[in-house]
Design an enzyme around this catalytic site. Structure first.
Site, mmCIF file in Angstrom:
data_model
loop_
_atom_site.group_PDB
_atom_site.id
_atom_site.type_symbol
_atom_site.label_atom_id
_atom_site.label_comp_id
_atom_site.label_asym_id
_atom_site.label_seq_id
_atom_site.Cartn_x
_atom_site.Cartn_y
_atom_site.Cartn_z
ATOM 1 N N GLU A 89 96.310 45.392 33.080
ATOM 2 C CA GLU A 89 95.179 44.923 34.124
ATOM 3 C C GLU A 89 95.263 45.783 35.069
ATOM 4 O OE1 GLU A 89 93.232 43.000 37.090
ATOM 5 O OE2 GLU A 89 95.305 43.508 36.973
ATOM 6 N N HIS A 131 100.459 31.874 26.535
ATOM 7 C CA HIS A 131 100.390 32.635 27.916
ATOM 8 C C HIS A 131 100.668 32.043 28.914
ATOM 9 C CE1 HIS A 131 98.879 35.104 31.053
ATOM 10 N NE2 HIS A 131 97.776 34.467 31.072
ATOM 11 N N CYS A 136 94.722 39.623 30.198
ATOM 12 C CA CYS A 136 95.984 38.982 29.887
ATOM 13 C C CYS A 136 96.256 39.172 28.188
ATOM 14 C CB CYS A 136 96.367 37.562 30.176
ATOM 15 S SG CYS A 136 96.231 37.546 31.920
HETATM 16 N N1 CAA Z 1 103.751 17.937 44.641
HETATM 17 C C1 CAA Z 1 103.536 18.063 43.103
HETATM 18 N N2 CAA Z 1 102.435 18.524 42.646
HETATM 19 C C2 CAA Z 1 101.408 18.921 43.584
HETATM 20 C C3 CAA Z 1 101.540 18.619 45.033
HETATM 21 C C4 CAA Z 1 102.940 18.074 45.429
HETATM 22 N N3 CAA Z 1 103.069 18.103 46.741
HETATM 23 N N4 CAA Z 1 100.544 19.250 45.682
HETATM 24 C C5 CAA Z 1 99.747 19.510 44.765
HETATM 25 N N5 CAA Z 1 100.120 19.486 43.498
HETATM 26 C C6 CAA Z 1 99.461 19.785 42.097
HETATM 27 C C7 CAA Z 1 98.059 19.306 41.948
HETATM 28 O O1 CAA Z 1 98.007 18.017 41.615
HETATM 29 C C8 CAA Z 1 97.685 20.318 40.813
HETATM 30 O O2 CAA Z 1 98.117 19.773 39.578
HETATM 31 P P1 CAA Z 1 97.141 19.752 38.294
HETATM 32 O O3 CAA Z 1 96.610 21.172 38.144
HETATM 33 O O4 CAA Z 1 97.904 18.963 37.180
HETATM 34 O O5 CAA Z 1 96.127 19.108 38.834
HETATM 35 C C9 CAA Z 1 98.587 21.641 41.080
HETATM 36 O O6 CAA Z 1 99.473 21.139 42.111
HETATM 37 C C10 CAA Z 1 97.756 22.749 41.645
HETATM 38 O O7 CAA Z 1 97.374 22.238 43.010
HETATM 39 P P2 CAA Z 1 95.523 22.383 43.516
HETATM 40 O O8 CAA Z 1 94.997 21.699 42.089
HETATM 41 O O9 CAA Z 1 95.316 22.227 44.675
HETATM 42 O O10 CAA Z 1 94.943 23.898 43.019
HETATM 43 P P3 CAA Z 1 95.161 25.246 43.783
HETATM 44 O O11 CAA Z 1 94.144 25.194 44.478
HETATM 45 O O12 CAA Z 1 96.670 25.300 44.583
HETATM 46 O O13 CAA Z 1 95.032 26.439 42.865
HETATM 47 C C11 CAA Z 1 95.295 27.639 40.798
HETATM 48 C C12 CAA Z 1 95.746 26.613 41.631
HETATM 49 C C13 CAA Z 1 93.820 27.294 40.403
HETATM 50 C C14 CAA Z 1 96.227 27.561 39.535
HETATM 51 C C15 CAA Z 1 95.590 28.955 41.719
HETATM 52 O O14 CAA Z 1 96.706 29.103 41.866
HETATM 53 C C16 CAA Z 1 94.878 30.098 41.004
HETATM 54 O O15 CAA Z 1 93.554 30.440 41.087
HETATM 55 N N6 CAA Z 1 95.493 31.076 40.076
HETATM 56 C C17 CAA Z 1 95.084 32.005 39.416
HETATM 57 C C18 CAA Z 1 94.136 31.812 38.381
HETATM 58 C C19 CAA Z 1 95.005 31.233 37.074
HETATM 59 O O16 CAA Z 1 95.894 31.711 36.793
HETATM 60 N N7 CAA Z 1 94.411 30.857 36.354
HETATM 61 C C20 CAA Z 1 94.963 30.363 34.998
HETATM 62 C C21 CAA Z 1 94.124 30.321 33.777
HETATM 63 S S1 CAA Z 1 93.230 32.025 33.545
HETATM 64 C C22 CAA Z 1 94.713 32.946 32.954
HETATM 65 O O17 CAA Z 1 95.784 32.426 32.201
HETATM 66 C C23 CAA Z 1 94.711 34.402 32.871
HETATM 67 C C24 CAA Z 1 95.590 34.835 33.741
HETATM 68 O O18 CAA Z 1 96.667 35.192 33.799
HETATM 69 C C25 CAA Z 1 94.999 34.934 35.170
#
Ligand code: CAA
Length: 382
Positions: free
Chosen positions: A79, A231, A111
């Site tokens: 990518e 993945h 990916c």
């Molecule tokens: N202790 C334990 N867990 C905690 C916590 C704490 N103190 N605080 C938060 N969490 C948990 C939340 O509950 C949440 O858990 P769940 O997902 O089980 O609900 C998790 O931590 C993430 O927290 P948020 O919901 O607040 O999410 P965020 O705003 O931080 O974003 C994300 C997380 C969406 C993955 C972000 O990092 C992101 O956009 N990443 C890039 C996109 C990505 O990787 N997508 C994956 C699918 S696409 C793909 O696979 C292709 C690729 O490679 C990109």
């Protein structure tokens, strides 16, 4: 005749950021990153390790002189390409001294690219059994400083030599796949950072996994699976996908898949997302860290590329496959990495290659065998 993965090479840059340090800097509870996201460290690529250099470094460790003569197809899936026109595979071909009688090209589909590469390699070797195919997945995951995706960055490359009668994993011919036009993650040509609708991307990943797994029911028996690999953009994503099966399969089967899953995320949790290579890093992690797998066992691999394409395919572990892995070297590669401070990571992140045609020499801090030496007149030299 069987066709599949004969050897697997791996490379990741020699520096990393500890995610507890990042959590402190971003004023986030470290458990969010460690448990909520499920990651511990992420590899950080400096300018000298672009995807061409990492791809060559990953393949160098597995290729004999004979392999270099027998390769007829070279695919680099990425990518994070370095050119809009010329395939990264051509730079890699020269760096690895691979013969000229080959097809060399680059594949892009987020990916998923390396899975497409592996399927093309399978067809190629089935058609020309006396030739081999080299498929390299190489990526630098960049979302940007202080973004939600920042903690899911990473860098690295996985190289797979595909041949007849392979020593590691014989692939099955049948697989299940799906594509659809979706805006979950993308990177415009002018941007060095990916854009993502994070939550939607997670939903779509799970949706496509569920649909494909159901479809697989009627096509392929899944009862005999020793492991199900995913993945892994971050380990929690794969864990969520596995959890969707909790009520669908027996507890015995679920516990077996879960224990194998834990082994499959060991490398990725310290390397981070390497996009096209992430599924194959999971495979490598499982094979090099799990002592309980048996020869001839069947494993399934779920590939997902945003945008979006997904595929579920299968393979059988080959007799004595452990003899063909480089587990000691890979652990050493990870153990010897230098830990960066957040300030050092941010400084590296902000570095740019010149874009005005002037000459820029790159001085690697910790030289790998292959590295970007300079750009001059808009061209890269390794
Ligand atoms: N202790 C334990 N867990 C905690 C916590 C704490 N103190 N605080 C938060 N969490 C948990 C939340 O509950 C949440 O858990 P769940 O997902 O089980 O609900 C998790 O931590 C993430 O927290 P948020 O919901 O607040 O999410 P965020 O705003 O931080 O974003 C994300 C997380 C969406 C993955 C972000 O990092 C992101 O956009 N990443 C890039 C996109 C990505 O990787 N997508 C994956 C699918 S696409 C793909 O696979 C292709 C690729 O490679 C990109």
């Amino acid at each position: 005749m069987t066709v599949g993965i004969d050897k697997i090479g791996f490379y990741t840059p020699q520096q990393y950021l500890d995610l507890i340090d990042l959590a402190h800097a971003r004023q986030v509870d470290p458990n969010k990153y460690l448990i909520g996201i499920g990651q511990q460290q992420m590899a950080v690529a400096d300018l000298d390790q672009d995807i061409v250099a990492m791809a060559a470094n990953a393949a160098e460790e597995i290729l004999t002189t004979a392999d270099r003569q027998e390769i007829g197809l070279l695919i680099v899936a990425t990518e994070s390409g370095v050119d809009q026109s010329k395939a990264a595979a051509l730079f890699v071909q020269e760096l690895l001294h691979i013969n000229n009688n080959i097809r060399a090209l680059e594949i892009k589909e987020a990916c998923y690219g390396a899975t497409a590469g592996l399927q093309f390699a399978y067809d190629f070797v089935s058609l020309y059994p006396n030739q081999k195919a080299l498929v390299i997945a190489a990526d630098i995951a960049r979302y940007g400083l202080q973004t939600a995706g920042e903690v899911t960055q990473g860098a690295g490359a996985v190289a797979m030599l595909v041949s007849k009668n392979p020593h590691i994993l014989a692939l099955e011919k049948e697989s299940i796949y799906q594509s659809q036009n979706a805006g979950d993650f993308w990177r415009p040509n002018y941007s060095q950072q990916a854009l993502a609708r994070g939550k939607y991307s997670e939903e779509l990943y799970l949706q496509m996994f569920t649909q494909i797994y159901q479809q697989a029911d009627s096509v392929i028996s899944k009862e005999s699976l020793a492991a199900l690999l995913f993945h892994i953009p971050f380990s929690k994503m794969g864990r969520k996908a596995l959890q969707t099966l909790k009520t669908k399969i027996s507890d015995v089967d679920y516990q077996r898949l879960l224990s194998r899953f834990e082994k499959s995320i060991i490398y990725g949790q310290t390397v981070g997302n390497i996009y096209t290579g992430s599924l194959y890093l999971s495979l490598l992690s499982l094979l090099e860290n799990d002592d309980s797998l048996q020869d001839n066992e069947r494993i399934a691999l779920f590939s997902y590329g945003s945008g979006a394409v997904a595929e579920l395919f299968f393979g059988h572990l080959q007799p004595h496959y452990r003899d063909y892995l480089n587990a000691t070297e890979h652990r050493q590669l990870l153990d010897e990495r230098q830990r960066l401070s957040v300030a050092e990571y941010e400084a590296i992140f902000k570095k740019q290659l010149v874009t005005d045609g002037s000459c820029q020499l790159i001085i690697p801090v910790r030289a790998a065998q292959h590295y970007l030496k300079k750009v001059d007149q808009h061209e890269r030299f390794y």
